[in-house]
Design a protein around this motif. Sequence first.
Motif, PDB file in Angstrom:
ATOM      1  N   TYR A  49     -15.718  -7.003 -56.441  1.00 36.96           N
ATOM      2  CA  TYR A  49     -15.277  -5.822 -55.723  1.00 36.96           C
ATOM      3  C   TYR A  49     -13.919  -6.037 -55.067  1.00 36.96           C
ATOM      4  O   TYR A  49     -13.539  -7.156 -54.746  1.00 36.96           O
ATOM      5  N   SER A  60     -19.712   1.467 -42.735  1.00 40.24           N
ATOM      6  CA  SER A  60     -20.423   0.254 -42.342  1.00 40.24           C
ATOM      7  C   SER A  60     -20.382   0.125 -40.830  1.00 40.24           C
ATOM      8  O   SER A  60     -19.351   0.415 -40.214  1.00 40.24           O
ATOM      9  N   LEU A 109     -25.185   3.630 -56.154  1.00 43.66           N
ATOM     10  CA  LEU A 109     -24.795   3.930 -54.764  1.00 43.66           C
ATOM     11  C   LEU A 109     -25.150   2.766 -53.840  1.00 43.66           C
ATOM     12  O   LEU A 109     -26.071   2.020 -54.125  1.00 43.66           O
TER      13      LEU A 109
HETATM   14  C1  LIG Z   1     -17.795  -3.655 -45.490  1.00 44.36           C
HETATM   15  O1  LIG Z   1     -19.142  -3.575 -45.160  1.00 44.36           O
HETATM   16  C2  LIG Z   1     -20.033  -4.220 -45.994  1.00 44.36           C
HETATM   17  C3  LIG Z   1     -21.377  -4.089 -45.642  1.00 44.36           C
HETATM   18  C4  LIG Z   1     -22.338  -4.726 -46.429  1.00 44.36           C
HETATM   19  C5  LIG Z   1     -21.975  -5.483 -47.557  1.00 44.36           C
HETATM   20  C6  LIG Z   1     -20.634  -5.592 -47.886  1.00 44.36           C
HETATM   21  C7  LIG Z   1     -20.210  -6.400 -49.085  1.00 44.36           C
HETATM   22  C8  LIG Z   1     -20.845  -5.798 -50.319  1.00 44.36           C
HETATM   23  N1  LIG Z   1     -21.955  -6.218 -50.707  1.00 44.36           N
HETATM   24  N2  LIG Z   1     -20.152  -4.784 -50.963  1.00 44.36           N
HETATM   25  C9  LIG Z   1     -20.663  -4.203 -52.094  1.00 44.36           C
HETATM   26  O2  LIG Z   1     -21.752  -4.449 -52.558  1.00 44.36           O
HETATM   27  C10 LIG Z   1     -19.768  -3.226 -52.769  1.00 44.36           C
HETATM   28  C11 LIG Z   1     -18.397  -3.430 -52.816  1.00 44.36           C
HETATM   29  C12 LIG Z   1     -17.609  -2.502 -53.517  1.00 44.36           C
HETATM   30  C13 LIG Z   1     -18.205  -1.417 -54.143  1.00 44.36           C
HETATM   31  N3  LIG Z   1     -19.546  -1.217 -54.076  1.00 44.36           N
HETATM   32  C14 LIG Z   1     -20.315  -2.091 -53.405  1.00 44.36           C
HETATM   33  O3  LIG Z   1     -21.663  -1.889 -53.342  1.00 44.36           O
HETATM   34  C15 LIG Z   1     -22.097  -0.552 -53.528  1.00 44.36           C
HETATM   35  C16 LIG Z   1     -22.943  -0.518 -54.793  1.00 44.36           C
HETATM   36  C17 LIG Z   1     -24.238  -1.286 -54.594  1.00 44.36           C
HETATM   37  N4  LIG Z   1     -24.969  -0.793 -53.423  1.00 44.36           N
HETATM   38  C18 LIG Z   1     -24.169  -0.920 -52.192  1.00 44.36           C
HETATM   39  C19 LIG Z   1     -22.880  -0.137 -52.291  1.00 44.36           C
HETATM   40  C20 LIG Z   1     -19.649  -4.959 -47.114  1.00 44.36           C
END
Ligand SMILES: COc1cccc(CC(=N)NC(=O)c2cccnc2OC2CCNCC2)c1
Length: 389
Positions: free
Chosen positions: A187, A297, A389
């Motif tokens: 990402y 977030s 999502l």
């Molecule tokens: C910035 O706040 C965050 C809060 C929790 C986790 C993360 C890191 C992360 N795990 N990011 C992603 O999974 C992610 C990064 C870019 C695009 N889509 C994403 O995840 C989407 C798709 C999967 N379900 C969650 C949202 C960042």
Amino acid sequence: KRHKFWETQPVGQFKDLGDASLPEGPIEPPTPLSEVKQEPYNLPSPYEWTTCDMDSEEMCNEVYVLLTNNYVEDDENMFRFNYSKEFLRWALRPPGFYRSWHIGVRVKTSKKLVAFITGVPARIRARDTVVTMAEINFLCVHKKLRSKRLAPVMIKEVTRRVHMENIWQAAYTAGVVLPTPISTCQYWHRSLNPKKLIDVGFSRLGARMTMSRTIKLYKLPDQTVTPGFRKMEPHDVPAVTRLLRNYLKQFVVAPDFDENDVEHWLLPKEGVIDSYLVESPETHEITDFCSFYTLPSSILGNQNHSTLKAAYSYYNVSTKTPLIQLMNDALIVAKQKDFDVFNALDVMQNESFLKQLKFGPGDGKLHYYLYNYRLKHVLRASELGLVLL
Ligand SMILES: COc1cccc(CC(=N)NC(=O)c2cccnc2OC2CCNCC2)c1
């Protein structure tokens, strides 16, 4: 690594990687519906199953509060996804949804909601085969109940309820490596409000960079530049469906959207999903499309800010406007709407604009999985046309 639970499931196993003799397609055949387990799996005695009716303001709020306090955090535990109630209602009630697939776990005595898992039906094409699958999401166990082995029984229960609707495949993503990813994506983040991102620790000031130089680096025009760039409207659904179906053909795994799906998943909804298109001023033909969803977030432990406003790239199609120009207009609109950051995965053709539009790589990866469906090869991220999502 030992995957006690996943080694018992019909998913690609690490030991099978590279075994070209295994055919592409379902790993296990469907079970006759009469043989599908009719009653729910047993939970540990203090807990009971509940169905979360997202139409109910009270239940939707319970789900919102559970996720707000216990859902996915970044690797450094500085941020936690904070899906809004409106977003959850949108994500969980697409055409053909099943309320029984919105599964909660309550404490029998207090009735407190302490865990959640969901599925929604989706037609997904894998190469030339369209399969009706369940998209599994929002698996969440209260922080105080972790490693009580609740997740495996919740996964088995949602699988059982999916089987009862005669659906035998599923798609899901995770930040952790499980048996066995069909693809692994990186990402990327594009700063829109660099000062806030640095203040909250999401970004760091670059070496030999001042704050004012950084703000200048990420500055965007006040207005979009593409003639005919406008918000998507209901009457655009047929044209956008044609445009998107044709564009998604090039990917190995992609949703098989019809007009009903496009109407639900891509029509703009304030604070949930934004979608724009380019209507040629000369011919009025719709030539391009871009969309992003709103997923804030919570910022854990910052004095000045409590929420990170993040936009996540969703589906984009470019047939006339260069993808880079189209996505820059998406950044401009996201900045106009006061987002702090625009996130994207390196799926589809996103890699072609990420660096040039000043996205920086994130510190993690997102793994894609299919349940009970084998693909012959692990896919490059650019072969993936599916955004969950
Ligand atoms: C910035 O706040 C965050 C809060 C929790 C986790 C993360 C890191 C992360 N795990 N990011 C992603 O999974 C992610 C990064 C870019 C695009 N889509 C994403 O995840 C989407 C798709 C999967 N379900 C969650 C949202 C960042």
